[in-house]
Design an enzyme around this catalytic site. Structure first.
Site, short mmCIF file in Angstrom:
data_model
loop_
_atom_site.label_atom_id
_atom_site.label_comp_id
_atom_site.label_asym_id
_atom_site.label_seq_id
_atom_site.Cartn_x
_atom_site.Cartn_y
_atom_site.Cartn_z
N HIS A 25 0.84 -1.21 0.00
CA HIS A 25 0.00 0.00 0.00
C HIS A 25 0.87 1.26 0.00
CE1 HIS A 25 -2.98 -2.78 2.25
NE2 HIS A 25 -3.49 -2.57 1.04
N LYS A 63 -16.82 -7.11 7.98
CA LYS A 63 -15.59 -7.88 8.07
C LYS A 63 -15.14 -8.00 9.51
CE LYS A 63 -13.31 -7.12 3.62
NZ LYS A 63 -12.09 -6.58 2.98
N ARG A 112 -1.83 -6.01 -8.35
CA ARG A 112 -0.65 -6.83 -8.06
C ARG A 112 -0.43 -7.90 -9.11
NH1 ARG A 112 -2.98 -8.14 -2.26
NH2 ARG A 112 -4.74 -8.27 -3.70
N SER A 132 -2.85 -7.74 3.04
CA SER A 132 -3.10 -7.60 4.48
C SER A 132 -3.59 -8.92 5.06
CB SER A 132 -4.16 -6.53 4.73
OG SER A 132 -3.75 -5.29 4.23
O1 PNS Z 1 -9.04 -3.25 0.40
P1 PNS Z 1 -10.30 -3.73 -0.24
O2 PNS Z 1 -11.15 -4.47 0.77
O3 PNS Z 1 -10.06 -4.52 -1.49
O4 PNS Z 1 -11.13 -2.40 -0.69
C1 PNS Z 1 -12.42 -2.53 -1.25
C2 PNS Z 1 -13.09 -1.15 -1.38
C3 PNS Z 1 -13.05 -0.40 -0.04
C4 PNS Z 1 -12.36 -0.32 -2.40
C5 PNS Z 1 -14.56 -1.40 -1.83
O5 PNS Z 1 -15.13 -2.36 -0.99
C6 PNS Z 1 -15.42 -0.15 -1.78
O6 PNS Z 1 -15.24 0.75 -2.55
N1 PNS Z 1 -16.35 -0.08 -0.81
C7 PNS Z 1 -17.22 1.07 -0.60
C8 PNS Z 1 -18.67 0.77 -0.98
C9 PNS Z 1 -18.86 0.89 -2.48
O7 PNS Z 1 -18.75 1.95 -3.05
N2 PNS Z 1 -19.13 -0.26 -3.09
C10 PNS Z 1 -19.27 -0.35 -4.53
C11 PNS Z 1 -17.91 -0.51 -5.19
S1 PNS Z 1 -18.07 -0.88 -6.87
#
Ligand code: PNS
Length: 174
Positions: A23, A47, A96, A134
């Site tokens: 990150h 989560k 990645r 993570s």
């Molecule tokens: O680190 P992660 O868990 O892969 O991040 C995922 C994240 C936070 C980018 C995604 O879950 C997100 O954007 N969540 C916010 C809710 C939202 O907008 N959902 C629709 C995404 S298309």
């Protein structure tokens, strides 16, 4: 179009539970393209987290204490709403490996549908960080493994603290 005198802002969203060297790598690459990078920590009660969202934000701020162009805060709700509130030109995500691609494309297309003016920018981490996550860091750490090579020193110190506390060290019970 963003006027030239306005700072170019990017949102780097994620769970960051905890922030890893991968990150950090993406944030530093993002700073080459944007004036400010806001690390948005999703508040996701679904989560089972290791660190609370506020702890994650505190760690990210500590890691980037010497970098005023990096901010960290929590967000909830739709990512594109958050990005627009922050007047961000783009959402930055790290790619990645090919295995990330499908999930990231789905999110990028959904986000574009919801907010066509917010671009998604994918950045490729250094190859040494390409296998990092993570989830794996937490798994290795919880099984007693050494994760010092994968996380910033501030995160490693915090994890060690937690380990000592659960062993009944001086901070036990906190
Ligand atoms: O680190 P992660 O868990 O892969 O991040 C995922 C994240 C936070 C980018 C995604 O879950 C997100 O954007 N969540 C916010 C809710 C939202 O907008 N959902 C629709 C995404 S298309």
């Amino acid at each position: 179009m963003t006027p030239v005198d306005q700072p170019r802002i990017a949102i780097f969203p994620g769970s960051f539970d905890p922030i890893t060297n991968g990150h950090v790598d993406i944030v530093r690459r993002g700073l080459r393209l944007f004036d400010r990078v806001i690390v948005g920590v999703l508040v996701n009660p679904g989560k089972e987290p290791h660190f609370t969202p506020d702890e994650r934000v505190a760690l990210i701020r500590e890691v980037f204490a010497d970098e005023p162009a990096v901010e960290a805060e929590t967000f909830d709700g739709l990512l594109v709403d958050y990005a627009q509130r922050k007047r961000a030109a783009a959402i930055v995500r790290g790619l990645r490996a090919v295995s990330d691609f499908e999930y990231e494309m789905q999110m990028a297309h959904m986000n574009r549908h919801l907010a066509p003016s917010v671009e998604t920018v994918f950045l490729i981490p250094d190859e040494t960080n390409s296998f990092l996550s993570s989830r794996l860091v937490k798994e290795v750490f919880s099984l007693g493994g050494d994760v010092a090579a994968f996380v910033p020193p501030a995160v490693h110190r915090r994890l060690q603290h937690a380990r000592e506390a659960t062993k009944g060290g001086p901070r036990a019970g906190r």
